[in-house]
Design a protein around this motif. Structure first.
Motif, PDB file in Angstrom:
ATOM      1  N   PRO A 181     -90.081 -70.713  52.911  1.00 52.29           N
ATOM      2  CA  PRO A 181     -90.153 -70.807  54.374  1.00 52.29           C
ATOM      3  C   PRO A 181     -89.460 -69.577  54.942  1.00 52.29           C
ATOM      4  N   GLY A 182     -89.977 -69.047  56.055  1.00 50.15           N
ATOM      5  CA  GLY A 182     -89.386 -67.827  56.594  1.00 50.15           C
ATOM      6  C   GLY A 182     -89.960 -66.602  55.898  1.00 50.15           C
ATOM      7  N   ARG A 183     -90.973 -66.800  55.069  1.00 51.29           N
ATOM      8  CA  ARG A 183     -91.734 -65.732  54.420  1.00 51.29           C
ATOM      9  C   ARG A 183     -90.917 -64.874  53.455  1.00 51.29           C
ATOM     10  N   GLN A 184     -89.656 -65.258  53.149  1.00 47.10           N
ATOM     11  CA  GLN A 184     -88.928 -64.408  52.210  1.00 47.10           C
ATOM     12  C   GLN A 184     -89.173 -64.854  50.769  1.00 47.10           C
ATOM     13  N   ARG A 185     -89.043 -63.912  49.871  1.00 45.36           N
ATOM     14  CA  ARG A 185     -89.204 -64.237  48.461  1.00 45.36           C
ATOM     15  C   ARG A 185     -87.978 -64.986  47.960  1.00 45.36           C
ATOM     16  N   VAL A 186     -88.245 -66.003  47.172  1.00 43.42           N
ATOM     17  CA  VAL A 186     -87.149 -66.816  46.665  1.00 43.42           C
ATOM     18  C   VAL A 186     -87.297 -66.961  45.152  1.00 43.42           C
ATOM     19  N   GLU A 187     -86.258 -66.599  44.443  1.00 41.29           N
ATOM     20  CA  GLU A 187     -86.284 -66.726  42.984  1.00 41.29           C
ATOM     21  C   GLU A 187     -85.718 -68.062  42.562  1.00 41.29           C
TER      22      GLU A 187
ATOM     23  N   SER B 240     -86.676 -57.909  48.754  1.00 41.60           N
ATOM     24  CA  SER B 240     -86.828 -59.076  49.611  1.00 41.60           C
ATOM     25  C   SER B 240     -86.150 -60.304  49.028  1.00 41.60           C
ATOM     26  N   ASP B 241     -85.982 -60.320  47.693  1.00 40.75           N
ATOM     27  CA  ASP B 241     -85.408 -61.544  47.128  1.00 40.75           C
ATOM     28  C   ASP B 241     -83.920 -61.377  46.851  1.00 40.75           C
ATOM     29  N   LEU B 242     -83.141 -61.566  47.890  1.00 40.78           N
ATOM     30  CA  LEU B 242     -81.701 -61.403  47.743  1.00 40.78           C
ATOM     31  C   LEU B 242     -80.996 -62.731  47.503  1.00 40.78           C
ATOM     32  N   ILE B 243     -81.765 -63.811  47.597  1.00 39.66           N
ATOM     33  CA  ILE B 243     -81.148 -65.093  47.261  1.00 39.66           C
ATOM     34  C   ILE B 243     -81.905 -65.742  46.111  1.00 39.66           C
TER      35      ILE B 243
ATOM     36  N   ALA C 151     -82.398 -83.880  41.270  1.00 37.65           N
ATOM     37  CA  ALA C 151     -82.080 -82.510  40.854  1.00 37.65           C
ATOM     38  C   ALA C 151     -80.896 -81.992  41.637  1.00 37.65           C
ATOM     39  N   GLU C 152     -80.181 -81.086  40.992  1.00 37.72           N
ATOM     40  CA  GLU C 152     -79.071 -80.434  41.654  1.00 37.72           C
ATOM     41  C   GLU C 152     -79.575 -79.036  42.013  1.00 37.72           C
ATOM     42  N   VAL C 153     -79.723 -78.781  43.307  1.00 33.84           N
ATOM     43  CA  VAL C 153     -80.258 -77.490  43.745  1.00 33.84           C
ATOM     44  C   VAL C 153     -79.138 -76.668  44.364  1.00 33.84           C
ATOM     45  N   THR C 154     -78.870 -75.499  43.779  1.00 34.28           N
ATOM     46  CA  THR C 154     -77.850 -74.646  44.378  1.00 34.28           C
ATOM     47  C   THR C 154     -78.406 -73.248  44.587  1.00 34.28           C
ATOM     48  N   GLY C 155     -78.142 -72.711  45.778  1.00 29.32           N
ATOM     49  CA  GLY C 155     -78.612 -71.366  46.084  1.00 29.32           C
ATOM     50  C   GLY C 155     -77.437 -70.438  46.200  1.00 29.32           C
ATOM     51  N   ARG C 156     -77.672 -69.164  45.913  1.00 28.10           N
ATOM     52  CA  ARG C 156     -76.599 -68.204  46.126  1.00 28.10           C
ATOM     53  C   ARG C 156     -77.167 -66.816  46.366  1.00 28.10           C
ATOM     54  N   GLU C 157     -76.337 -66.013  46.981  1.00 28.46           N
ATOM     55  CA  GLU C 157     -76.701 -64.632  47.196  1.00 28.46           C
ATOM     56  C   GLU C 157     -76.583 -63.899  45.868  1.00 28.46           C
TER      57      GLU C 157
END
Ligand code: MN
Length: 740
Positions: A313-319, A258-261, A231-237
């Motif tokens: 990880p780090g308890r933040q919400r991730v979309e 909380s989900d800024l990324i 898979a190609e995984v890319t994250g962004r703000e």
């Protein structure tokens, strides 16, 4: 500036069969036609159509579209004519350039009526050939990218039009990349303060974000690889505008976001999307209520993807968005991406094939033809542009797509007008439910009908779709007319009886021309409405007959009293413009506030703590002997009237946008106790052109102060913009609108 061979090279990369000679001819022709014209930036004018063509090569469009982009400003701005383009480049390209010329001068943020008419022209031009829209969007994108060169006074208007019309249109056509860029550029121009604040706050957490993105990318890629998925995984703000929208929608401040990324996971094939989802959900806890499967039910613009949110990880919400490469292309290029997967024929034929986005366009055009007033059309098109869709099913499994917030009534009308007109109830997923409930994605809806039923006029303000509203209005008009005609018939029959003459329908019909009426029902309804006297009908049939003047005038003309129920029916159904004296304390000038849906002579006022502003949904409450009081629908004060449905009246704003009045609203705000925080709050409101009427403060703790602010705003949009700007401020921890 891009060179001639570079443009040809860009096209050849995705279309080896391109007609190079055609591209070359268009390049040279447009360059010569624009000659020494300059852009506001000082660049040669030709750089603009060239950039527009380049944007379209990113979408891999066909030769005709690229050529039309090169020529798009020639008819308007140079000596070129349509005939000349037809001759040199063919009628197909000629038609595209003419379509673009037609829509060039359309002002889409002017007064309501003109705006509606212009939007209509725009959509008609697009309907003829959707490539007109693709060129127009690329044109607008380049103009927005170079907006800072344009004189200051014009910038806001262009940005506003982009945000209100072109960005949603791009979204509706599924072109998310262009939509996003248009939104960000407009937002930056229209709300510089909010933009700066959000960018500043993103910067302060950038370090943390970069770390989190790297960590999650690595973890997720490994986890998937362990399970045999490449898979190609890319994250962004997230982008500032999407953050701002979320703050506006969710009524939260920046800190609570909380989900800024967000992450995009691109996998090889469809089945891997679901396997990836399974792995994600077993690795990190999912946030309930956030999972959406747009693969099994794609959005109306053709978008397909899985969405979920987890606690990373780090308890933040991730979309996360999970999709295949093909789905990714559709997400980015939308309607233009369909050209990628088929070969042969011209791109146009492929585009016009029945993609979902094109279907939406066609339905919108059909609505145009149904002849609603332009203002209504505008209202609905805008609503549909801005709202996401919900998808529901008939009991037989037919998929019905509706705008979000649609009701079973909208559903009924979408299935068939007759079903809507005769609907009396519904079952949602097998359960009897109110017809006014809000439809949820995936529900099965069964409409219960009764022969001879007619839709209540009140539905008109409940439904979301233009089709339903137009049909209800038609049916209501017919019902009201029948009611008046029935009343008129009674009056006429009684008058004939008093005069000692026979009431003979064929003879009355034969005499209609003397009354200037076209049908019996028309004449009877006129009598019912009080526009025609019953005695005049007698005179038309028996010209020699004279009225018995000994009967006092008053008694003779006394109409049949309308019962209270009848009065309500009329009051609800009539769409009479009604001028209301302004709220004294609120608008010192005392302007009249027009509200629709109220009959006649009753005084109208606003609820003292109501704070209704145009854009709010409102209701009128009738107090016999006093008049009608207008409340915003969310006002808690309305609870008292719950048991008296007969006092509720459907009313609507009828503000025509020409005269701008201010209306009072109240905000409750919690602010940090920092020096200068109140000044910052006042500044935000002032910059948005809000009037502060009154401020009250109470300190609740050493850290926080509660502030109540009475402000005056033009409408709900204005109010929401102020609230969103306030939320973006770090000294503000919460803002709510306060209603009574
Ligand atoms: Mn242009």
């Amino acid at each position: 500036m891009m060179r001639q061979y570079e443009l040809v090279e860009r096209v050849r990369r995705y279309n080896p069969d391109t007609d190079e000679a055609l591209l070359n001819r268009a390049y040279v022709y447009a360059m010569r036609a624009h000659g020494t014209q300059k852009r506001a930036s000082g660049d040669p004018y030709f750089s603009h159509p060239l950039e527009v063509a380049a944007i379209l090569t990113d979408l891999r469009l066909d030769d005709a579209t690229i050529v039309a982009a090169l020529l798009h400003d020639t008819i308007e701005d140079t000596a070129t004519t349509r005939a000349e383009i037809d001759e040199l480049f063919g009628a197909e390209i000629g038609a595209l350039v003419e379509g673009l010329t037609k829509i060039k001068k359309l002002d889409l943020v002017s007064k309501q009526a003109a705006q509606a008419e212009n939007l209509r022209k725009l959509l008609l031009a697009i309907a003829e050939d959707v490539r007109v829209l693709l060129v127009k969007l690329a044109d607008r994108l380049h103009n927005m990218r170079t907006l800072h060169y344009v004189p200051e006074v014009k910038r806001n208007r262009i940005a506003e039009e982009t945000l209100e019309i072109y960005a949603p249109l791009a979204g509706r056509m599924g072109m998310q990349a262009i939509r996003e860029e248009l939104e960000e550029l407009s937002f930056r121009q229209l709300s510089p303060e909010a933009y700066r604040t959000i960018v500043g706050r993103l910067e302060s957490s950038r370090e943390r974000h970069i770390q989190a993105i790297a960590e999650i990318e690595a973890q997720l890629t490994k986890k998937l690889a362990d399970n045999g998925i490449t898979a190609e995984v890319t994250g962004r703000e997230k982008r500032p505008y999407s953050i701002w929208r979320k703050m506006e929608r969710k009524t939260v401040g920046f800190e609570q976001l909380s989900d800024l990324i967000g992450f995009r996971v691109i996998v090889g094939e469809l089945a891997e999307c679901y396997r990836t989802l399974g792995i994600v959900h077993t690795t990190w806890p999912m946030v309930p209520g956030r999972f959406k499967d747009y693969i099994s039910t794609p959005k109306q613009n053709g978008y397909r993807s899985l969405h979920t949110t987890v606690v990373g990880p780090g308890r933040q919400r991730v979309e996360l968005q999970i999709r295949t490469r093909g789905m990714q292309d559709v997400a980015e290029y939308g309607i233009a991406a369909h050209a990628l997967y088929k070969d042969g024929n011209s791109a146009y034929e492929r585009l016009s094939s029945d993609t979902q986005a094109y279907g939406w366009l066609r339905r919108t055009i059909e609505l145009l033809a149904e002849g609603d007033s332009p203002e209504e059309f505008l209202e609905h098109t805008k609503l549909e542009l801005f709202h996401d869709q919900v998808f529901c099913f008939t009991p037989k499994g037919r998929l019905i797509a509706l705008p979000r917030r649609a009701t079973p009534i909208d559903f009924a009308y979408a299935v068939h007008t007759d079903i809507g007109d005769t609907a009396v109830g519904c079952k949602i997923d097998g359960k009897i439910s109110p017809l006014v409930s809000e439809l949820q994605n995936g529900s099965e809806v069964e409409i219960i009908t009764a022969t001879g039923a007619t839709p209540p006029a009140a539905w008109e303000s409940v439904v979301i779709t233009g089709k339903a509203r137009a049909a209800i209005r038609r049916a209501t008009r017919a019902a009201i007319r029948a009611q008046y005609a029935g009343l008129g018939r009674k009056l006429v029959e009684r008058a004939f009886e008093r005069a000692g003459k026979p009431f003979d329908e064929p003879r009355v019909i034969a005499s209609l021309h003397r009354l200037a009426r076209t049908s019996l029902e028309d004449a009877l309804a006129a009598v019912g409405r009080g526009e025609l006297r019953a005695n005049d009908v007698i005179k038309a049939v028996f010209p020699e007959w004279t009225e018995d003047v000994s009967v006092p005038q008053q008694q003779r003309r006394q109409p049949e009293p309308i019962t209270e129920a009848g009065w309500f029916a009329l009051a609800r159904a009539r769409s009479v413009k009604f001028k209301v004296p302004g709220h004294g304390a609120v608008s010192p000038a005392g302007p009249a506030i027009p509200i629709r849906g109220i009959n006649g002579d009753l005084p109208v006022r606003f609820a003292p703590d109501g704070g209704a502003v145009p854009g709010d949904r409102i209701v009128g409450i009738l107090t016999p002997g006093e008049g009608i009081t207008i409340y915003p629908i969310q006002s808690p004060a309305l609870k008292v009237f719950d048991d008296e449905p007969e006092r509720w009246l459907d009313v609507r704003w009828d503000v025509d946008g020409q005269e701008r009045h201010r209306f009072p609203a109240r905000l409750k705000l919690t602010s940090l106790n920092e020096p200068g925080s109140l000044a910052q709050i006042a500044q935000v409101i002032g910059e948005r052109d809000g009037n502060i009427d009154n401020v009250r403060m109470s300190r609740r703790s050493p850290d926080f102060t509660e502030v109540t602010i009475d402000i005056e705003v033009f409408d709900l949009k204005h109010l929401n913009a102020i609230i969103a700007d306030l939320r973006a401020k770090s000294v503000v921890s919460s803002v709510e609108r306060y209603n009574g």
